[in-house]
Design a protein around this motif. Structure first.
Motif, PDB file in Angstrom:
ATOM      1  N   THR A  95       8.999 -22.396   1.279  1.00  0.00           N
ATOM      2  CA  THR A  95       9.003 -21.985  -0.127  1.00  0.00           C
ATOM      3  C   THR A  95      10.178 -21.044  -0.337  1.00  0.00           C
ATOM      4  O   THR A  95      10.361 -20.094   0.434  1.00  0.00           O
ATOM      5  CB  THR A  95       7.697 -21.272  -0.498  1.00  0.00           C
ATOM      6  N   ILE A  96      10.978 -21.284  -1.348  1.00  0.00           N
ATOM      7  CA  ILE A  96      12.160 -20.468  -1.584  1.00  0.00           C
ATOM      8  C   ILE A  96      11.756 -19.176  -2.301  1.00  0.00           C
ATOM      9  O   ILE A  96      11.225 -19.227  -3.413  1.00  0.00           O
ATOM     10  CB  ILE A  96      13.204 -21.227  -2.423  1.00  0.00           C
ATOM     11  N   PRO A  97      11.986 -18.025  -1.708  1.00  0.00           N
ATOM     12  CA  PRO A  97      11.647 -16.762  -2.371  1.00  0.00           C
ATOM     13  C   PRO A  97      12.717 -16.375  -3.394  1.00  0.00           C
ATOM     14  O   PRO A  97      13.851 -16.871  -3.349  1.00  0.00           O
ATOM     15  CB  PRO A  97      11.616 -15.765  -1.218  1.00  0.00           C
ATOM     16  N   THR A  98      12.347 -15.488  -4.299  1.00  0.00           N
ATOM     17  CA  THR A  98      13.323 -14.955  -5.248  1.00  0.00           C
ATOM     18  C   THR A  98      13.834 -13.588  -4.811  1.00  0.00           C
ATOM     19  O   THR A  98      14.866 -13.131  -5.289  1.00  0.00           O
ATOM     20  CB  THR A  98      12.713 -14.832  -6.649  1.00  0.00           C
ATOM     21  N   ILE A  99      13.099 -12.944  -3.916  1.00  0.00           N
ATOM     22  CA  ILE A  99      13.507 -11.632  -3.428  1.00  0.00           C
ATOM     23  C   ILE A  99      12.989 -11.441  -2.013  1.00  0.00           C
ATOM     24  O   ILE A  99      11.896 -11.907  -1.674  1.00  0.00           O
ATOM     25  CB  ILE A  99      12.994 -10.507  -4.363  1.00  0.00           C
ATOM     26  N   ALA A 100      13.790 -10.775  -1.199  1.00  0.00           N
ATOM     27  CA  ALA A 100      13.397 -10.467   0.176  1.00  0.00           C
ATOM     28  C   ALA A 100      13.323  -8.957   0.337  1.00  0.00           C
ATOM     29  O   ALA A 100      14.270  -8.239  -0.015  1.00  0.00           O
ATOM     30  CB  ALA A 100      14.388 -11.056   1.167  1.00  0.00           C
ATOM     31  N   THR A 135       9.180  -8.086 -10.032  1.00  0.00           N
ATOM     32  CA  THR A 135       8.245  -8.332 -11.123  1.00  0.00           C
ATOM     33  C   THR A 135       7.128  -9.249 -10.635  1.00  0.00           C
ATOM     34  O   THR A 135       7.251  -9.877  -9.567  1.00  0.00           O
ATOM     35  CB  THR A 135       8.955  -9.000 -12.304  1.00  0.00           C
ATOM     36  N   PRO A 136       6.025  -9.383 -11.390  1.00  0.00           N
ATOM     37  CA  PRO A 136       4.938 -10.284 -10.976  1.00  0.00           C
ATOM     38  C   PRO A 136       5.382 -11.740 -10.859  1.00  0.00           C
ATOM     39  O   PRO A 136       4.723 -12.535 -10.178  1.00  0.00           O
ATOM     40  CB  PRO A 136       3.906 -10.110 -12.103  1.00  0.00           C
ATOM     41  N   PRO A 171       0.798  -1.233   0.000  1.00  0.00           N
ATOM     42  CA  PRO A 171       0.000   0.000   0.000  1.00  0.00           C
ATOM     43  C   PRO A 171       0.824   1.272   0.000  1.00  0.00           C
ATOM     44  O   PRO A 171       0.332   2.322  -0.404  1.00  0.00           O
ATOM     45  CB  PRO A 171      -0.828  -0.121   1.285  1.00  0.00           C
ATOM     46  N   GLY A 172       2.076   1.231   0.446  1.00  0.00           N
ATOM     47  CA  GLY A 172       2.889   2.435   0.492  1.00  0.00           C
ATOM     48  C   GLY A 172       3.819   2.592  -0.683  1.00  0.00           C
ATOM     49  O   GLY A 172       4.616   3.531  -0.724  1.00  0.00           O
ATOM     50  N   LEU A 173       3.749   1.670  -1.643  1.00  0.00           N
ATOM     51  CA  LEU A 173       4.632   1.720  -2.802  1.00  0.00           C
ATOM     52  C   LEU A 173       3.819   1.931  -4.069  1.00  0.00           C
ATOM     53  O   LEU A 173       2.820   1.254  -4.291  1.00  0.00           O
ATOM     54  CB  LEU A 173       5.430   0.405  -2.921  1.00  0.00           C
ATOM     55  N   LYS A 174       4.257   2.858  -4.894  1.00  0.00           N
ATOM     56  CA  LYS A 174       3.629   3.031  -6.197  1.00  0.00           C
ATOM     57  C   LYS A 174       3.998   1.849  -7.086  1.00  0.00           C
ATOM     58  O   LYS A 174       5.085   1.298  -6.999  1.00  0.00           O
ATOM     59  CB  LYS A 174       4.083   4.342  -6.833  1.00  0.00           C
ATOM     60  N   LYS A 175       3.099   1.461  -7.953  1.00  0.00           N
ATOM     61  CA  LYS A 175       3.339   0.293  -8.793  1.00  0.00           C
ATOM     62  C   LYS A 175       4.621   0.408  -9.605  1.00  0.00           C
ATOM     63  O   LYS A 175       5.347  -0.562  -9.782  1.00  0.00           O
ATOM     64  CB  LYS A 175       2.145   0.046  -9.725  1.00  0.00           C
TER      65      LYS A 175
END
Length: 228
Positions: free
Chosen positions: A113-118, A20-21, A10-14
């Motif tokens: 689950t292994i994330p791609t970004i933290a 990425t999605p 909510p605090g970040l502009k798209k």
């Protein structure tokens, strides 16, 4: 009936999203960097896009009752979550900043689950094999970080209640180890107990000079704030 969509960021502009999605994003936050005693905790959370959780925000802006109500919902509905810690001995050995980074890394590496970004709350990130992006005030801007802050805070509060049972003279169940007036008074009265962080100045001041002089490598970049 249509499911209500919740904006996870909510605090970040798209156009400012640092991913990425296709990315699997986890939020990471810590609890217990400032206290004089006990471990520092960290949590990592990957939210499920089809299981929104209402009311997520910075854990410090929630009541204890609200945090306790949200924590089991996060564990039930998140795609993955993990909680880790660094002990008071590790804090004294490598300093609080490095211990916080280590607890965060442990939490991320413990995810099922292994994330791609933290996405990390704050202005620093631990060194990990995946990409990490720090976000200042991220615990109020990114729901995954908000969820991590709630899990870390409730886990640490529970740990300090347990420590209170072992060392009731310090009142850990009330101030959760923070440097409140009550805690400092009890520390002066009883001296340091085994779970106090000896590298922190108020604790070090209660130690024999010969012991205090052997403690090196302190990181004093924290705030002795009231317990949240």
């Amino acid at each position: 009936m249509r499911t209500k969509k919740v904006n996870f960021y909510p605090g970040l502009k798209k156009n400012a999203y640092p991913f990425t999605p296709e990315d699997i994003v986890c939020g990471v936050d810590e609890a217990g960097r400032g206290p004089l005693a006990g471990p520092v905790f960290a949590a990592a959370v990957i939210l499920h896009p089809d299981r929104p959780i209402e009311g997520l925000r910075d854990s410090k802006k929630l009541s204890a009752e609200k945090r306790e109500a949200l924590a089991p919902q996060i564990k039930q509905y998140a795609l993955a979550w993990a909680i880790a810690e660094c002990s008071h001995e590790e804090i004294d050995s490598i300093n609080i900043l490095q211990a916080t980074m280590l607890a965060m890394r442990r939490a991320v590496e413990a995810l099922s689950t292994i994330p791609t970004i933290a996405l990390i709350d704050g202005n620093r990130s631990p060194v990990m094999q995946i990409r990490c992006d720090p976000i200042i005030e991220g615990d109020d801007k990114v729901h995954a970080i908000s969820a991590a802050s709630i899990l870390a805070k409730t886990a640490r509060d529970a740990a300090l209640v347990t420590l209170h049972e072992l060392y009731p003279q310090y009142g850990f169940d009330q101030h959760k180890g923070y440097g409140t007036a009550m805690h400092l008074e009890r520390l002066r009265e009883h001296g340091a107990c085994p779970v106090h962080r000896r590298s922190f100045a108020p604790v070090r001041a209660t130690l024999p000079v010969s012991v205090a002089n052997t403690i090196v490598g302190m990181d004093m970049s924290f705030d002795f704030g009231e317990a949240a």
